[in-house]
Design a protein around this motif. Sequence first.
Motif, PDB file in Angstrom:
ATOM      1  N   GLY A 177       3.821   6.693  -0.272  1.00 37.66           N
ATOM      2  CA  GLY A 177       3.305   7.368   0.921  1.00 37.66           C
ATOM      3  C   GLY A 177       1.816   7.225   1.151  1.00 37.66           C
ATOM      4  N   ALA A 178       1.165   6.266   0.477  1.00 34.67           N
ATOM      5  CA  ALA A 178      -0.277   6.109   0.689  1.00 34.67           C
ATOM      6  C   ALA A 178      -0.546   5.665   2.121  1.00 34.67           C
ATOM      7  CB  ALA A 178      -0.848   5.067  -0.285  1.00 34.67           C
ATOM      8  N   GLU A 179      -1.559   6.272   2.729  1.00 31.25           N
ATOM      9  CA  GLU A 179      -1.987   5.890   4.071  1.00 31.25           C
ATOM     10  C   GLU A 179      -3.501   5.902   4.096  1.00 31.25           C
ATOM     11  OE1 GLU A 179       1.319   7.700   7.108  1.00 31.25           O
ATOM     12  OE2 GLU A 179      -0.292   9.001   6.454  1.00 31.25           O
ATOM     13  N   PRO A 180      -4.120   4.870   4.672  1.00 33.82           N
ATOM     14  CA  PRO A 180      -5.584   4.892   4.752  1.00 33.82           C
ATOM     15  C   PRO A 180      -6.091   6.072   5.571  1.00 33.82           C
ATOM     16  CG  PRO A 180      -4.674   2.905   5.814  1.00 33.82           C
ATOM     17  CD  PRO A 180      -3.527   3.646   5.225  1.00 33.82           C
ATOM     18  N   GLU A 181      -5.292   6.499   6.539  1.00 33.69           N
ATOM     19  CA  GLU A 181      -5.738   7.600   7.422  1.00 33.69           C
ATOM     20  C   GLU A 181      -5.887   8.913   6.661  1.00 33.69           C
ATOM     21  OE1 GLU A 181      -3.284   5.528   8.057  1.00 33.69           O
ATOM     22  OE2 GLU A 181      -3.767   4.546   9.953  1.00 33.69           O
ATOM     23  N   THR A 182      -4.984   9.149   5.692  1.00 33.75           N
ATOM     24  CA  THR A 182      -5.034  10.418   4.961  1.00 33.75           C
ATOM     25  C   THR A 182      -5.726  10.260   3.609  1.00 33.75           C
ATOM     26  OG1 THR A 182      -2.916   9.995   3.879  1.00 33.75           O
ATOM     27  CG2 THR A 182      -2.856  11.188   5.983  1.00 33.75           C
ATOM     28  N   TYR A 231       0.801  -1.230   0.000  1.00 37.08           N
ATOM     29  CA  TYR A 231       0.000   0.000   0.000  1.00 37.08           C
ATOM     30  C   TYR A 231       0.843   1.293   0.000  1.00 37.08           C
ATOM     31  CZ  TYR A 231      -4.304   2.598   0.909  1.00 37.08           C
ATOM     32  OH  TYR A 231      -5.369   3.437   0.818  1.00 37.08           O
ATOM     33  N   GLY A 232       1.860   1.309   0.853  1.00 36.45           N
ATOM     34  CA  GLY A 232       2.627   2.547   1.004  1.00 36.45           C
ATOM     35  C   GLY A 232       3.650   2.809  -0.088  1.00 36.45           C
ATOM     36  N   ASP A 233       3.896   1.837  -0.941  1.00 33.53           N
ATOM     37  CA  ASP A 233       4.888   2.033  -2.011  1.00 33.53           C
ATOM     38  C   ASP A 233       4.595   1.076  -3.159  1.00 33.53           C
ATOM     39  OD1 ASP A 233       7.033   2.744  -3.556  1.00 33.53           O
ATOM     40  OD2 ASP A 233       8.528   1.699  -2.341  1.00 33.53           O
ATOM     41  N   ALA A 250      -1.766   9.812  -1.700  1.00 30.08           N
ATOM     42  CA  ALA A 250      -0.466   9.265  -2.093  1.00 30.08           C
ATOM     43  C   ALA A 250       0.166  10.228  -3.080  1.00 30.08           C
ATOM     44  CB  ALA A 250      -0.629   7.890  -2.736  1.00 30.08           C
TER      45      ALA A 250
END
Length: 179
Positions: free
Chosen positions: A84-89, A57-59, A92
């Motif tokens: 930099g993907a984050e479910p909270e924000t 998810y993050g990269d 990406a």
Amino acid sequence: MFVLGERVRLRAMEPADAEALWRWNHDPEVMRWMDAGYAQTLARVRTWLEGRERNAYGDVLFGVDAPAEPAAGWRLIGLVRLSGAEPETGCAELDVYLGEKDFWGKGFGTDAVRTVCRYAFEAMRLHKVTLTVVTENAAALQVYRRVGFVEEGRLREVFRREGRWLDKYTMGLLEGELK
Ligand SMILES: CC(C)(COP(=O)(O)OP(=O)(O)OC[C@H]1O[C@@H](n2cnc3c(N)ncnc32)[C@H](O)[C@@H]1OP(=O)(O)O)[C@@H](O)C(=O)NCCC(=O)NCCS
């Protein structure tokens, strides 16, 4: 797994892609508007691809394949990356570069950006994709605006090229704005 666009397909990158990546990184035209970083050997690029954590998810790093001429399978022409993907924000950051210059100006960049953004919104359920781009990078700006990115800010004198300090735009694309 392939992510299919209208003309390109996105796929995981392989250690065998190292030679192409190394060659692009040494092409001043390709790197004109990119941060080149420090010089790396071909062996180092291969080691990096071999040792990279799996896509998650993050990269997410995809090789961009285009149809090879004449109708002979696929050819790697560049890469796209969502980091930099984050479910909270729900956000990406996107990077794109096509290193095979023979393929420039034929719509592959637009299709690659559109396809990875669709993946970001539909598969990853992100709300927003952001990027930064040197304000003089006309081809990239044309692509980003065409798929729906809008300028959200201007970073003054953050990129140096040929003895000049240049600005970058920060751009954003919201879920639902993709064209
Ligand atoms: C930017 C990039 C992804 C564009 O890919 P591409 O396949 O050439 O993109 P497309 O063909 O879909 O569209 C490019 C558009 O820019 C236009 N363009 C190209 N060079 C241009 C220039 N110097 N000035 C104005 N427009 C230009 C093309 O005419 C085309 O527009 P059109 O389809 O309306 O005619 C590719 O050139 C690239 O990877 N460059 C090197 C790395 C880079 O700069 N990456 C972006 C970093 S933010």
